[in-house]
Structure formats: C-alpha cells, structure tokens
Scaffold this active site. Structure first.
Site, PDB file in Angstrom:
ATOM      1  N   THR A 117      11.997 -17.708 -18.020  1.00 17.46           N
ATOM      2  CA  THR A 117      11.644 -16.319 -17.687  1.00 17.46           C
ATOM      3  C   THR A 117      12.865 -15.406 -17.640  1.00 17.46           C
ATOM      4  O   THR A 117      13.981 -15.867 -17.359  1.00 17.46           O
ATOM      5  CB  THR A 117      10.954 -16.304 -16.302  1.00 17.46           C
ATOM      6  N   ASP A 118      12.638 -14.117 -17.875  1.00 18.74           N
ATOM      7  CA  ASP A 118      13.734 -13.142 -17.754  1.00 18.74           C
ATOM      8  C   ASP A 118      14.184 -12.972 -16.304  1.00 18.74           C
ATOM      9  O   ASP A 118      15.249 -12.416 -16.035  1.00 18.74           O
ATOM     10  CB  ASP A 118      13.324 -11.786 -18.350  1.00 18.74           C
ATOM     11  N   GLU A 119      13.357 -13.447 -15.345  1.00 22.47           N
ATOM     12  CA  GLU A 119      13.701 -13.250 -13.928  1.00 22.47           C
ATOM     13  C   GLU A 119      14.955 -14.011 -13.514  1.00 22.47           C
ATOM     14  O   GLU A 119      15.503 -13.746 -12.445  1.00 22.47           O
ATOM     15  CB  GLU A 119      12.544 -13.693 -13.035  1.00 22.47           C
ATOM     16  N   TYR A 144      10.926 -18.600  -6.684  1.00 17.81           N
ATOM     17  CA  TYR A 144      10.426 -18.872  -8.038  1.00 17.81           C
ATOM     18  C   TYR A 144      11.548 -18.732  -9.069  1.00 17.81           C
ATOM     19  O   TYR A 144      11.844 -19.665  -9.829  1.00 17.81           O
ATOM     20  CB  TYR A 144       9.270 -17.918  -8.394  1.00 17.81           C
TER      21      TYR A 144
HETATM   22  P1  NAD Z   1       0.471 -20.640 -14.826  1.00 13.64           P
HETATM   23  O1  NAD Z   1       0.719 -20.688 -13.357  1.00 13.64           O
HETATM   24  O2  NAD Z   1      -0.687 -19.851 -15.334  1.00 13.64           O
HETATM   25  O3  NAD Z   1       0.295 -22.128 -15.400  1.00 13.64           O
HETATM   26  C1  NAD Z   1       1.103 -23.178 -14.960  1.00 13.64           C
HETATM   27  C2  NAD Z   1       0.427 -24.487 -15.359  1.00 13.64           C
HETATM   28  O4  NAD Z   1       1.293 -25.564 -14.955  1.00 13.64           O
HETATM   29  C3  NAD Z   1      -0.918 -24.713 -14.662  1.00 13.64           C
HETATM   30  O5  NAD Z   1      -1.867 -25.178 -15.598  1.00 13.64           O
HETATM   31  C4  NAD Z   1      -0.623 -25.775 -13.619  1.00 13.64           C
HETATM   32  O6  NAD Z   1      -1.740 -26.607 -13.326  1.00 13.64           O
HETATM   33  C5  NAD Z   1       0.498 -26.550 -14.293  1.00 13.64           C
HETATM   34  N1  NAD Z   1       1.342 -27.282 -13.336  1.00 13.64           N
HETATM   35  C6  NAD Z   1       1.854 -26.799 -12.172  1.00 13.64           C
HETATM   36  N2  NAD Z   1       2.561 -27.776 -11.552  1.00 13.64           N
HETATM   37  C7  NAD Z   1       2.502 -28.873 -12.351  1.00 13.64           C
HETATM   38  C8  NAD Z   1       3.032 -30.175 -12.262  1.00 13.64           C
HETATM   39  N3  NAD Z   1       3.772 -30.566 -11.210  1.00 13.64           N
HETATM   40  N4  NAD Z   1       2.793 -31.037 -13.261  1.00 13.64           N
HETATM   41  C9  NAD Z   1       2.044 -30.662 -14.335  1.00 13.64           C
HETATM   42  N5  NAD Z   1       1.495 -29.459 -14.471  1.00 13.64           N
HETATM   43  C10 NAD Z   1       1.723 -28.547 -13.483  1.00 13.64           C
HETATM   44  O7  NAD Z   1       1.824 -20.136 -15.473  1.00 13.64           O
HETATM   45  P2  NAD Z   1       2.078 -19.268 -16.795  1.00 13.64           P
HETATM   46  O8  NAD Z   1       2.052 -17.844 -16.433  1.00 13.64           O
HETATM   47  O9  NAD Z   1       1.221 -19.793 -17.874  1.00 13.64           O
HETATM   48  O10 NAD Z   1       3.613 -19.660 -17.091  1.00 13.64           O
HETATM   49  C11 NAD Z   1       3.921 -20.765 -17.932  1.00 13.64           C
HETATM   50  C12 NAD Z   1       5.421 -20.872 -18.080  1.00 13.64           C
HETATM   51  O11 NAD Z   1       5.936 -19.661 -18.643  1.00 13.64           O
HETATM   52  C13 NAD Z   1       6.159 -21.055 -16.752  1.00 13.64           C
HETATM   53  O12 NAD Z   1       7.217 -21.958 -16.961  1.00 13.64           O
HETATM   54  C14 NAD Z   1       6.700 -19.674 -16.415  1.00 13.64           C
HETATM   55  O13 NAD Z   1       7.880 -19.758 -15.665  1.00 13.64           O
HETATM   56  C15 NAD Z   1       6.956 -19.130 -17.816  1.00 13.64           C
HETATM   57  N6  NAD Z   1       6.893 -17.673 -17.967  1.00 13.64           N
HETATM   58  C16 NAD Z   1       5.793 -16.978 -17.540  1.00 13.64           C
HETATM   59  C17 NAD Z   1       5.719 -15.612 -17.764  1.00 13.64           C
HETATM   60  C18 NAD Z   1       4.508 -14.804 -17.336  1.00 13.64           C
HETATM   61  O14 NAD Z   1       4.524 -13.585 -17.467  1.00 13.64           O
HETATM   62  N7  NAD Z   1       3.427 -15.400 -16.856  1.00 13.64           N
HETATM   63  C19 NAD Z   1       6.775 -14.944 -18.402  1.00 13.64           C
HETATM   64  C20 NAD Z   1       7.898 -15.696 -18.812  1.00 13.64           C
HETATM   65  C21 NAD Z   1       7.935 -17.058 -18.602  1.00 13.64           C
HETATM   66  O1  DAU Z   2       9.125 -11.489 -15.925  1.00  8.99           O
HETATM   67  C1  DAU Z   2       8.445 -12.681 -16.139  1.00  8.99           C
HETATM   68  C2  DAU Z   2       7.670 -13.073 -14.912  1.00  8.99           C
HETATM   69  O2  DAU Z   2       6.548 -12.190 -14.843  1.00  8.99           O
HETATM   70  C3  DAU Z   2       7.215 -14.524 -14.936  1.00  8.99           C
HETATM   71  O3  DAU Z   2       8.341 -15.352 -14.886  1.00  8.99           O
HETATM   72  C4  DAU Z   2       6.286 -14.838 -13.760  1.00  8.99           C
HETATM   73  O4  DAU Z   2       5.780 -16.162 -13.882  1.00  8.99           O
HETATM   74  C5  DAU Z   2       5.138 -13.857 -13.783  1.00  8.99           C
HETATM   75  O5  DAU Z   2       4.299 -14.069 -12.650  1.00  8.99           O
HETATM   76  C6  DAU Z   2       5.663 -12.423 -13.777  1.00  8.99           C
HETATM   77  O6  DAU Z   2       6.327 -12.132 -12.511  1.00  8.99           O
HETATM   78  P1  DAU Z   2       6.088 -10.761 -11.719  1.00  8.99           P
HETATM   79  O7  DAU Z   2       6.395 -11.002 -10.308  1.00  8.99           O
HETATM   80  O8  DAU Z   2       6.733  -9.635 -12.432  1.00  8.99           O
HETATM   81  O9  DAU Z   2       4.468 -10.637 -11.987  1.00  8.99           O
HETATM   82  P2  DAU Z   2       3.239 -10.198 -11.049  1.00  8.99           P
HETATM   83  O10 DAU Z   2       2.040 -10.204 -11.945  1.00  8.99           O
HETATM   84  O11 DAU Z   2       3.158 -10.999  -9.813  1.00  8.99           O
HETATM   85  O12 DAU Z   2       3.603  -8.711 -10.654  1.00  8.99           O
HETATM   86  C7  DAU Z   2       3.931  -7.723 -11.636  1.00  8.99           C
HETATM   87  C8  DAU Z   2       4.388  -6.461 -10.893  1.00  8.99           C
HETATM   88  O13 DAU Z   2       3.263  -5.892 -10.213  1.00  8.99           O
HETATM   89  C9  DAU Z   2       5.419  -6.738  -9.825  1.00  8.99           C
HETATM   90  O14 DAU Z   2       6.309  -5.630  -9.773  1.00  8.99           O
HETATM   91  C10 DAU Z   2       4.602  -6.799  -8.525  1.00  8.99           C
HETATM   92  C11 DAU Z   2       3.488  -5.823  -8.796  1.00  8.99           C
HETATM   93  N1  DAU Z   2       2.167  -6.098  -8.155  1.00  8.99           N
HETATM   94  C12 DAU Z   2       1.649  -7.355  -8.254  1.00  8.99           C
HETATM   95  C13 DAU Z   2       0.413  -7.637  -7.728  1.00  8.99           C
HETATM   96  C14 DAU Z   2      -0.193  -9.036  -7.798  1.00  8.99           C
HETATM   97  C15 DAU Z   2       1.465  -5.064  -7.558  1.00  8.99           C
HETATM   98  O15 DAU Z   2       1.922  -3.904  -7.485  1.00  8.99           O
HETATM   99  N2  DAU Z   2       0.215  -5.337  -7.059  1.00  8.99           N
HETATM  100  C16 DAU Z   2      -0.344  -6.582  -7.109  1.00  8.99           C
HETATM  101  O16 DAU Z   2      -1.480  -6.762  -6.633  1.00  8.99           O
END
Ligand code: NAD
Ligand code: DAU
Length: 328
Positions: A117-119, A144
């Site tokens: 992630t970019d975080e 996280y």
């Molecule tokens: P998600 O939470 O929707 O899915 C995570 C999956 O991993 C789930 O199916 C969960 O059951 C599984 N999991 C959790 N713990 C586990 C374990 N111990 N063993 C096996 N499986 C396990 O997450 P996502 O949003 O699909 O993110 C996927 C990946 O992409 C993550 O590594 C996250 O850091 C990265 N990522 C997410 C975003 C985003 O915007 N969502 C952006 C950049 C990177």
């Molecule tokens: O940047 C990549 C990341 O983006 C991933 O690594 C994470 O897995 C993914 O969850 C996401 O992280 P954020 O914390 O940015 O996403 P989230 O959807 O939780 O929140 C997006 C923005 O919206 C953040 O600034 C918090 C805000 N927010 C979130 C929720 C759930 C609100 O204002 N209201 C809400 O109800």
C-alpha cells in the site's frame, strides 16, 4: 502456470482471480484464505480451488507454495480503524504471515509478488506539490500501515540476502465491486440504500488517490509479466479527491441533496493525503489505467451494490455496530 493467490476471498484478491479467469484463462488458480470477517466465498468465481487456512501457518503454506509457480500475496488485515482498535491480528497476518510465505518461497525457489500500500510512506500535506515515489522514505502512521511497511522490508531483505525472486507494488485507494462495507465508499453507498446519512470523519478534507480495482490488478499482471525482480512499483491513476467531494458525488448520483451527510469523530492519527507518482510503472512497463472517469466508476459501483444486496447485507449490521462502538 499455477498461481497461488493469498487473500483471494477479499476485495482485491477476488477481483484479481476474476480478472485472471478473463484475461489468462489458461492459468490455474488456487486461493489460500482464512475467511476472516473480510473474506467471502461468494466473491470467488465457481471452479476456483479454495484452501481455507492461515498464511501464518507454515505447514499449510509450504504445501501450497511447493505446488505453485507464482505466488501473489494479497492476504492481510487491511482496515486502519480495526488496527487502531486491536493491532494484534495485523502483526500476526501482515508480518508473521508474510514471513512464513517468504520462507516457503525461499525453500521452493518460487516467484513472489507482494501486494502493498501507499500508506507505508505516511502522508502528505494538502498543498505539497510532491507525490510518493519509490524513493520516498517509509514513515507509516497506523498499526495497519506499519505492519505493511514491515512486510515490505522483509520482502526486500529476502531478495537481497537470499536472492528471492520477488517484486513489490504499493497501490493507492481501490474502489469497485466486492469491497467490504466497512470501507469508505461502500459504507456510504449502503448507508444511502438504507436511508442513513453518510458519515464523514472530521472535516472531510483528507485526500485519497482513487483507482479502480481492475486497474490495480491489471498493473499486478503487468508486473508479473514484465517487472524486474527486486523492484518496487507504485500503482496509481492520478485520482486525488477529498472525502467530502466523494460523499457529495455519491449523494448526487443517488438522488440526495449535497449537504445530506453528517460529520462524525475523526480517526486518530488520520493521514491527510496520499498521492502516487506511477511514472516508473507507466514508462518502464507501459501500464496505463483504463478507468479514467471516477464519477462513472462510482456510478457503476453504486449499481453493483444495488444489484448485489445479497452479497453485502449479511455484513452490514455487524459493521455498523462496530462503528457505533468506536463512535464513528
Ligand atoms: P480485504 O480485507 O478485503 O481482504 C483480505 C483477505 O485476506 C480476506 O479475504 C481475508 O479473509 C484474508 N486474510 C486475512 N487474514 C488472513 C490470514 N491470516 N491468512 C489467510 N488469509 C487471510 O483486503 P483488500 O482491500 O482486498 O486488500 C488486499 C491487499 O491489498 C492487502 O494486502 C492490502 O494491504 C493491499 N492494498 C489494499 C488497498 C485498498 O484500497 N483496499 C490499496 C493498496 C493495497
Ligand atoms: O491507500 C491505500 C489504503 O486505502 C489501503 O492500504 C487500505 O487497505 C484501505 O483500507 C485504504 O485505507 P484508508 O484508510 O484510506 O481507507 P478507508 O476506506 O478506511 O477510508 C478512506 C477515507 O475516508 C479516509 O480518509 C477515512 C475516511 N472515512 C472512512 C470511513 C469508513 C470517512 O470519512 N468515513 C467513513 O465512514
């Protein structure tokens, strides 16, 4: 080619499996997923092998990696708010899980792509002209993002010290179908479907750099096929939007007044802005995003949640109960 996809029942992993079936039908996919609260069997297309297990379980992981040509590692605890409430699962899955996977890939000489992630880079000021690049120092803010940073550093060390064939990608915020209703965009869409006002943390000025999940996953395929081993690629589609504007766009698309939302308590340590410079991915590997229009992408995502209530409805009450406990 046989691919092991960890976390393939989650949002991005399940979309990756679906995309792979479409664009690489000859590839044999196995999913390893613990099916935590975030994993959903219904997100995985029929006919894909699912092994229910923990990525931190050395025995399970070894047997699966032995039979794979490539591993794509999505499995993680992924939600910042949860990590502030209870950090341990993040250490277990994101750090110990990645460690076990690296050790198995080392034993079997298996190619790994680590999805991050970019975080890991921390955050930017709103008026900073800079974006994150592969040279930006790591500076994570939350449990996280710090565990994801730790997992990236483990991968880098296994590349350098053991010659592991691995690549890393750091992507910005994804949106699209099959995203858990705890996350910002699906939470607000499903709130509006339920007649509940969207909830904006703090003033809502925080900026996220939105990318459609299919653009992310096409970039992962590009890196698998053309990426240089040992390299880190940043994935982003120049999609910076502040949270208030996202909520107001959803309100408008769903037929509500632009001020029909409420401010709730802010997230502790809330990162202000993320922004990705994806020049390396674009220029070295020729990747380009296909979803240029965020508003159109949001409209399609709204349609998906309206048409797939069976998928998200069972998750909604528990998610909102958790937010009520956190005061958000
Ligand atoms: P998600 O939470 O929707 O899915 C995570 C999956 O991993 C789930 O199916 C969960 O059951 C599984 N999991 C959790 N713990 C586990 C374990 N111990 N063993 C096996 N499986 C396990 O997450 P996502 O949003 O699909 O993110 C996927 C990946 O992409 C993550 O590594 C996250 O850091 C990265 N990522 C997410 C975003 C985003 O915007 N969502 C952006 C950049 C990177
Ligand atoms: O940047 C990549 C990341 O983006 C991933 O690594 C994470 O897995 C993914 O969850 C996401 O992280 P954020 O914390 O940015 O996403 P989230 O959807 O939780 O929140 C997006 C923005 O919206 C953040 O600034 C918090 C805000 N927010 C979130 C929720 C759930 C609100 O204002 N209201 C809400 O109800």
């Amino acid at each position: 080619m046989r691919i092991l996809v960890t976390g393939g029942a989650g949002f991005i992993g399940a979309n990756f499996v679906r995309l792979t079936r479409e664009v690489r039908p000859e590839v044999q996919v196995t999913v390893l997923d613990l099916l935590t609260y975030a994993g959903n069997v219904d997100s995985i297309p029929e006919g894909v092998e699912l092994v229910t297990g923990d990525v931190a379980d050395a025995g399970v992981v070894d047997a699966l990696v032995r039979d794979a040509d490539v591993v794509v590692h999505f499995a993680a605890e992924s939600h910042n708010d949860n990590s502030l409430d209870d950090p341990w699962p993040f250490v277990h899955t994101n750090i110990v899980g990645t460690f076990q996977l690296l050790e198995a890939c080392r034993r079997h000489g298996t190619r790994l792509h680590h999805v991050s992630t970019d975080e890991v880079y921390g955050d930017l000021e709103l008026d900073d002209p800079a974006k994150f690049t592969p040279d930006t120092p790591y500076n994570p803010s939350s449990p996280y993002s710090s565990t994801k940073a730790g997992s990236d550093l483990l991968v880098r060390a296994w590349v350098r010290s053991f010659g592991l064939e691995a690549t890393i990608s750091n992507c910005s915020n994804n949106y699209g179908p099959f995203q858990h209703v705890e996350k910002f965009i699906p939470r607000q869409i499903t709130n509006l479907i339920d007649g509940v006002r969207p909830k904006l943390y703090g003033a809502g000025l925080n900026v996220r750099d939105w990318i459609h999940v299919d653009d992310h996953n096409r970039a992962v395929w590009t890196i698998l096929e053309h990426g240089r081993v040992g390299e880190t690629y940043l994935i982003g589609a120049d999609g910076e939007v502040d949270n208030k504007t996202v909520v107001q766009t959803l309100l408008e698309l769903m037929g509500h007044a632009a001020d029909d939302f409420e401010h709730v308590a802010d997230r502790p340590g809330h990162d202000m802005r993320y922004a990705i410079d994806a020049t390396k991915l674009r220029e070295e590997l020729g990747w380009q995003p296909q979803y240029g229009d965020f508003r159109a992408g949001l409209a399609a995502t709204i349609d998906w949640y309206r048409a797939n209530e069976d998928w998200w409805r069972p998750l909604k009450d528990a998610t909102e109960a958790k937010y009520a406990r956190l005061g958000r």
